[in-house]
Scaffold this motif. Structure first.
Motif, PDB file in Angstrom:
ATOM      1  N   SER A  27       6.462   2.705 -21.876  1.00  0.00           N
ATOM      2  CA  SER A  27       7.163   1.499 -21.411  1.00  0.00           C
ATOM      3  C   SER A  27       8.655   1.787 -21.338  1.00  0.00           C
ATOM      4  N   SER A  28       9.018   2.794 -20.555  1.00  0.00           N
ATOM      5  CA  SER A  28      10.391   3.283 -20.604  1.00  0.00           C
ATOM      6  C   SER A  28      11.331   2.664 -19.579  1.00  0.00           C
ATOM      7  N   HIS A  29      10.867   1.757 -18.721  1.00  0.00           N
ATOM      8  CA  HIS A  29      11.755   1.144 -17.730  1.00  0.00           C
ATOM      9  C   HIS A  29      12.732   0.188 -18.409  1.00  0.00           C
ATOM     10  N   TRP A  30      13.999   0.275 -17.992  1.00  0.00           N
ATOM     11  CA  TRP A  30      15.044  -0.608 -18.497  1.00  0.00           C
ATOM     12  C   TRP A  30      15.649  -1.347 -17.315  1.00  0.00           C
ATOM     13  N   VAL A 100       9.051  -5.504 -19.541  1.00  0.00           N
ATOM     14  CA  VAL A 100       9.961  -4.366 -19.371  1.00  0.00           C
ATOM     15  C   VAL A 100      11.036  -4.470 -20.441  1.00  0.00           C
ATOM     16  N   THR A 138      16.092  -1.838  -7.186  1.00  0.00           N
ATOM     17  CA  THR A 138      14.685  -1.723  -6.826  1.00  0.00           C
ATOM     18  C   THR A 138      14.222  -3.139  -6.521  1.00  0.00           C
ATOM     19  N   LYS A 143      17.504  -1.217 -11.952  1.00  0.00           N
ATOM     20  CA  LYS A 143      16.896  -0.470 -13.054  1.00  0.00           C
ATOM     21  C   LYS A 143      17.866   0.589 -13.527  1.00  0.00           C
ATOM     22  N   ARG A 147      15.471   6.344 -19.779  1.00  0.00           N
ATOM     23  CA  ARG A 147      14.146   6.157 -20.364  1.00  0.00           C
ATOM     24  C   ARG A 147      14.297   6.236 -21.875  1.00  0.00           C
TER      25      ARG A 147
END
Length: 170
Positions: A27-30, A100, A138, A143, A147
């Motif tokens: 779950s690395s999306h910031w 997220v 995006t 984003k 990560r």
């Protein structure tokens, strides 16, 4: 993969192996969020330090309240001008129900960081003026080019030196 052998004491050895691919959070999306009051992460494994907090409600975009259950620090790998860098986000809320992770603009500006949004890029500058992080558009979100890095996943084996020779022969 990285392997290190170090003497544990005069009679034995300690062997530690790590696999860098295991250290990246799923779950690395910031998402860069100008409305979030604090940085927020949904995965407890991402925290290098995590204290159970007084639980508190976090109101999300659709008006629902979800629970923050702790606070701590998260190590991230950033890409700035094509170069990978590591940084630690502090005072990050652990909010397991988030879809997220959120990078909080208010939290960054309280620490003296600047933020500039362009049409397709967001640039975050450190108090000294250097680029600290960047984000890309995006859809309707920005984003962060980052990560979360999990604390080192490792396996340890401790054995007598005499066992090491037997192990080597296998």
């Amino acid at each position: 993969q990285t392997a290190q052998a170090e003497p544990a004491d005069a009679a034995g050895y300690l062997f530690v192996a790590t696999d860098d691919d295991l250290n990246v959070a799923a779950s690395s999306h910031w998402v860069i969020d100008s409305g979030a009051s604090a940085h927020m992460c949904n995965d407890a494994r991402c925290f290098t330090e995590l204290a159970a907090g007084p639980e508190r409600n976090v109101i999300i975009g659709d008006g629902r309240a979800i629970r923050a259950v702790g606070v701590g620090s998260v190590r991230v790998e950033l890409v700035v001008d094509g170069v990978r860098r590591h940084a630690t986000l502090t005072e990050v809320l652990h909010v397991p129900e988030l879809q997220v992770n959120l990078f909080s603009i208010p939290a960054a500006t309280r620490r003296g960081y600047g933020v500039a949004f362009g049409d397709a890029v967001c640039t975050i500058t450190a108090p000294d003026g250097a680029t600290a992080a960047t984000g890309v558009r995006t859809g309707s979100l920005f984003k962060l080019l980052a990560r979360a890095v999990l604390p080192a996943a490792s396996a340890c084996v401790v054995a007598d030196a005499s066992d090491g020779e037997l192990w080597h022969r296998r």
